[in-house]
Design a protein around this motif. Structure first.
Motif, mmCIF file in Angstrom:
data_model
loop_
_atom_site.group_PDB
_atom_site.id
_atom_site.type_symbol
_atom_site.label_atom_id
_atom_site.label_comp_id
_atom_site.label_asym_id
_atom_site.label_seq_id
_atom_site.Cartn_x
_atom_site.Cartn_y
_atom_site.Cartn_z
ATOM 1 N N LEU A 1 10.659 -2.316 3.218
ATOM 2 C CA LEU A 1 9.248 -1.969 3.353
ATOM 3 C C LEU A 1 9.033 -0.478 3.133
ATOM 4 C CD1 LEU A 1 6.310 -2.561 4.098
ATOM 5 C CD2 LEU A 1 6.951 -2.355 6.519
ATOM 6 N N ILE A 2 9.865 0.332 3.766
ATOM 7 C CA ILE A 2 9.750 1.788 3.617
ATOM 8 C C ILE A 2 9.964 2.193 2.164
ATOM 9 C CG2 ILE A 2 10.807 3.987 4.256
ATOM 10 C CD1 ILE A 2 11.475 2.644 6.989
ATOM 11 N N ARG A 3 10.926 1.553 1.536
ATOM 12 C CA ARG A 3 11.219 1.853 0.138
ATOM 13 C C ARG A 3 10.035 1.466 -0.760
ATOM 14 N NH1 ARG A 3 16.817 -0.448 -1.559
ATOM 15 N NH2 ARG A 3 15.699 -2.398 -1.202
ATOM 16 N N ALA A 4 9.403 0.326 -0.459
ATOM 17 C CA ALA A 4 8.261 -0.147 -1.261
ATOM 18 C C ALA A 4 7.066 0.792 -1.146
ATOM 19 C CB ALA A 4 7.870 -1.561 -0.829
ATOM 20 N N LEU A 5 6.910 1.449 0.004
ATOM 21 C CA LEU A 5 5.764 2.335 0.237
ATOM 22 C C LEU A 5 6.056 3.786 -0.139
ATOM 23 C CD1 LEU A 5 4.597 0.989 3.727
ATOM 24 C CD2 LEU A 5 3.547 0.533 1.502
ATOM 25 N N HIS A 6 7.294 4.051 -0.531
ATOM 26 C CA HIS A 6 7.733 5.436 -0.700
ATOM 27 C C HIS A 6 6.866 6.234 -1.670
ATOM 28 C CE1 HIS A 6 10.289 8.762 -2.204
ATOM 29 N NE2 HIS A 6 10.683 8.813 -0.943
ATOM 30 N N ASP A 7 6.529 5.650 -2.805
ATOM 31 C CA ASP A 7 5.804 6.396 -3.840
ATOM 32 C C ASP A 7 4.294 6.133 -3.838
ATOM 33 O OD1 ASP A 7 8.173 7.548 -4.795
ATOM 34 O OD2 ASP A 7 8.624 5.761 -5.980
ATOM 35 N N ILE A 8 3.803 5.454 -2.818
ATOM 36 C CA ILE A 8 2.375 5.148 -2.740
ATOM 37 C C ILE A 8 1.634 6.283 -2.026
ATOM 38 C CG2 ILE A 8 0.661 3.464 -1.978
ATOM 39 C CD1 ILE A 8 2.646 2.430 -4.075
ATOM 40 N N GLU A 9 0.499 6.683 -2.561
ATOM 41 C CA GLU A 9 -0.297 7.728 -1.923
ATOM 42 C C GLU A 9 -0.815 7.232 -0.572
ATOM 43 O OE1 GLU A 9 -0.709 10.779 -2.967
ATOM 44 O OE2 GLU A 9 0.553 10.346 -4.712
ATOM 45 N N GLU B 1 -3.544 7.580 1.060
ATOM 46 C CA GLU B 1 -4.920 7.067 1.099
ATOM 47 C C GLU B 1 -5.027 5.650 0.530
ATOM 48 O OE1 GLU B 1 -4.516 9.881 -2.481
ATOM 49 O OE2 GLU B 1 -3.971 9.857 -0.341
ATOM 50 N N LYS B 2 -4.005 5.224 -0.207
ATOM 51 C CA LYS B 2 -4.008 3.877 -0.774
ATOM 52 C C LYS B 2 -3.359 2.848 0.150
ATOM 53 C CE LYS B 2 -3.939 5.469 -5.584
ATOM 54 N NZ LYS B 2 -3.215 5.424 -6.880
ATOM 55 N N ILE B 3 -2.740 3.332 1.214
ATOM 56 C CA ILE B 3 -2.058 2.430 2.143
ATOM 57 C C ILE B 3 -3.053 1.942 3.192
ATOM 58 C CG2 ILE B 3 -0.223 2.210 3.864
ATOM 59 C CD1 ILE B 3 1.293 4.392 2.386
ATOM 60 N N CYS B 4 -3.350 0.653 3.147
ATOM 61 C CA CYS B 4 -4.250 0.043 4.131
ATOM 62 C C CYS B 4 -3.611 -1.235 4.633
ATOM 63 C CB CYS B 4 -5.618 -0.252 3.500
ATOM 64 S SG CYS B 4 -5.533 -1.438 2.144
ATOM 65 N N SER B 5 -4.244 -1.854 5.638
ATOM 66 C CA SER B 5 -3.651 -3.033 6.267
ATOM 67 C C SER B 5 -3.464 -4.185 5.289
ATOM 68 C CB SER B 5 -4.513 -3.483 7.449
ATOM 69 O OG SER B 5 -5.836 -3.773 7.034
ATOM 70 N N SER B 6 -4.427 -4.406 4.395
ATOM 71 C CA SER B 6 -4.322 -5.523 3.446
ATOM 72 C C SER B 6 -3.203 -5.277 2.439
ATOM 73 C CB SER B 6 -5.655 -5.747 2.726
ATOM 74 O OG SER B 6 -6.054 -4.578 2.026
ATOM 75 N N TYR B 7 -3.055 -4.029 2.003
ATOM 76 C CA TYR B 7 -2.002 -3.696 1.046
ATOM 77 C C TYR B 7 -0.625 -3.892 1.690
ATOM 78 C CZ TYR B 7 0.784 -1.002 -2.285
ATOM 79 O OH TYR B 7 1.727 -0.611 -3.203
ATOM 80 N N VAL B 8 -0.475 -3.377 2.905
ATOM 81 C CA VAL B 8 0.799 -3.512 3.621
ATOM 82 C C VAL B 8 1.094 -4.976 3.917
ATOM 83 C CG1 VAL B 8 2.034 -2.959 5.748
ATOM 84 C CG2 VAL B 8 0.676 -1.199 4.608
ATOM 85 N N ALA B 9 0.065 -5.752 4.275
ATOM 86 C CA ALA B 9 0.254 -7.173 4.580
ATOM 87 C C ALA B 9 0.815 -7.923 3.375
ATOM 88 C CB ALA B 9 -1.065 -7.802 5.015
ATOM 89 N N THR B 10 0.327 -7.573 2.179
ATOM 90 C CA THR B 10 0.816 -8.212 0.952
ATOM 91 C C THR B 10 2.303 -7.924 0.737
ATOM 92 O OG1 THR B 10 -1.365 -8.028 -0.082
ATOM 93 C CG2 THR B 10 0.521 -8.389 -1.546
ATOM 94 N N ILE B 11 2.676 -6.685 0.941
ATOM 95 C CA ILE B 11 4.082 -6.296 0.774
ATOM 96 C C ILE B 11 4.955 -6.993 1.826
ATOM 97 C CG2 ILE B 11 5.712 -4.381 0.864
ATOM 98 C CD1 ILE B 11 3.554 -2.585 -0.257
ATOM 99 N N ILE B 12 4.488 -7.013 3.064
ATOM 100 C CA ILE B 12 5.250 -7.651 4.142
ATOM 101 C C ILE B 12 5.479 -9.126 3.839
ATOM 102 C CG2 ILE B 12 5.120 -8.378 6.559
ATOM 103 C CD1 ILE B 12 3.820 -5.677 7.176
ATOM 104 N N ASP B 13 4.445 -9.811 3.358
ATOM 105 C CA ASP B 13 4.575 -11.239 3.029
ATOM 106 C C ASP B 13 5.648 -11.453 1.954
ATOM 107 O OD1 ASP B 13 2.696 -11.990 4.858
ATOM 108 O OD2 ASP B 13 1.039 -12.096 3.415
ATOM 109 N N ARG B 14 5.687 -10.559 0.991
ATOM 110 C CA ARG B 14 6.678 -10.678 -0.084
ATOM 111 C C ARG B 14 8.084 -10.484 0.449
ATOM 112 N NH1 ARG B 14 3.738 -6.987 -4.737
ATOM 113 N NH2 ARG B 14 2.016 -8.424 -5.233
ATOM 114 N N ILE B 15 8.250 -9.520 1.350
ATOM 115 C CA ILE B 15 9.584 -9.189 1.876
ATOM 116 C C ILE B 15 10.076 -10.237 2.872
ATOM 117 C CG2 ILE B 15 10.887 -7.525 3.255
ATOM 118 C CD1 ILE B 15 9.130 -5.331 2.037
#
Length: 298
Positions: free
Chosen positions: A272-280, A282-296
């Protein structure tokens, strides 16, 4: 005392054994389990000083690397663990000097591995269980108290011992990182004294989770599930205390997120940390993180 004596005798280096014996502290779930008459899962051992923590960590990393030549051709982890010193800032803005075991990829290493990617699909607890279960298949001639699993935070030895390297200090300092009161009793190996706190005993007798506040409230949520499954109870007020502390965290700050998750589910959270590493941020929100979490996780 018997457990500590057995473990210390297994250390072949006299200097390491002496400094470990003087500075070792057992605290956490082991003493709670013994007081409740339950089977001990692990004996968590901490050390009083950074120097001792580093010396003990280096000793076991050397042991591990000496016995396990992790070659690419055999389909296992080609990256051997090493001990490093890091300066990190906790969620209260306090700078801390830490000892970490550094490994590439998922940040874990085990005694028995078929494919390193297998560990990337496990949480830290499951990976440790895997290491313990597969270690049983190894010949009985293998010595007890050998390193079988390593993460950035701890070294797991065969024989139910876990050496915690993420934190060190006097018992009160170590307990600053603890969340629930019942786990704050401790054994001081230097003085050979068992120290029991009345609040801890009361919580154990009633099997009630009392949250005293922690630097890592997210980890407390994960631990909460484990205790509920074991028949413990927690009041709404205690849960609210955890939620309130989490609300004060800025999880869009990647350093804060890493600090909060690193001790929870090592392999999954590392992804998860690696997936968010290069994301700005201001672009990190609950829905965006939820999508990544579901994938992982799914």
């Amino acid at each position: 005392k018997k457990k500590m004596s057995e473990w210390l005798k297994s250390i072949k280096d006299d200097d390491v054994r002496e400094i470990a014996a003087e500075d070792a502290i057992i605290t956490g779930g082991a003493i709670a389990s013994m007081l409740l008459g339950e089977q001990v899962n692990d004996f968590d051992i901490y050390f009083r000083t950074k120097k001792t923590t580093k010396i003990v960590a280096e000793y076991y990393v050397r042991q591990f690397n000496k016995k396990h030549k992790l070659k690419v051709s055999k389909g296992v982890n080609p990256y051997q663990p090493e001990v490093r010193e890091e300066t990190q800032t906790n969620c209260k803005g306090i700078t801390e000097e830490r000892i970490v075991i550094w490994m590439q990829s998922a940040g874990v290493a085990g005694e028995v591995q078929k494919q390193y990617s297998y560990f990337e699909n496990m949480n830290e607890e499951a990976a440790k269980d895997f290491a313990e279960s597969t270690a049983k298949k190894i010949k009985k001639t293998k010595e007890k108290y050998r390193p079988v699993f390593m993460s950035q935070n701890a070294i797991t030895l065969s024989g139910k011992i876990q050496l915690i390297i993420r934190f060190y200090g006097e018992p009160d300092e170590i307990h600053d990182n603890y969340d629930y009161v019942h786990a704050m009793n401790y054994w001081d190996n230097g003085t050979e004294e068992l120290n029991l706190h009345p609040e801890s005993i009361e919580a154990l007798l009633s099997r009630t989770l009392v949250y005293k506040g922690s630097l890592y409230p997210i980890a407390s949520i994960f631990r909460l599930k484990k205790f509920i499954e074991r028949g413990w109870r927690i009041t709404a007020g205690q849960q609210l205390k955890i939620m309130w502390q989490i609300s004060e965290l800025d999880l869009t700050d990647k350093s804060v997120l890493r600090e909060q998750l690193i001790g929870v589910d090592m392999a999954y959270m590392h992804q998860l940390i690696r997936a968010l590493h290069d994301i700005e941020p201001e672009k990190i929100c609950s829905s965006y993180v939820a999508t990544i979490i579901d994938r992982i996780f799914d």
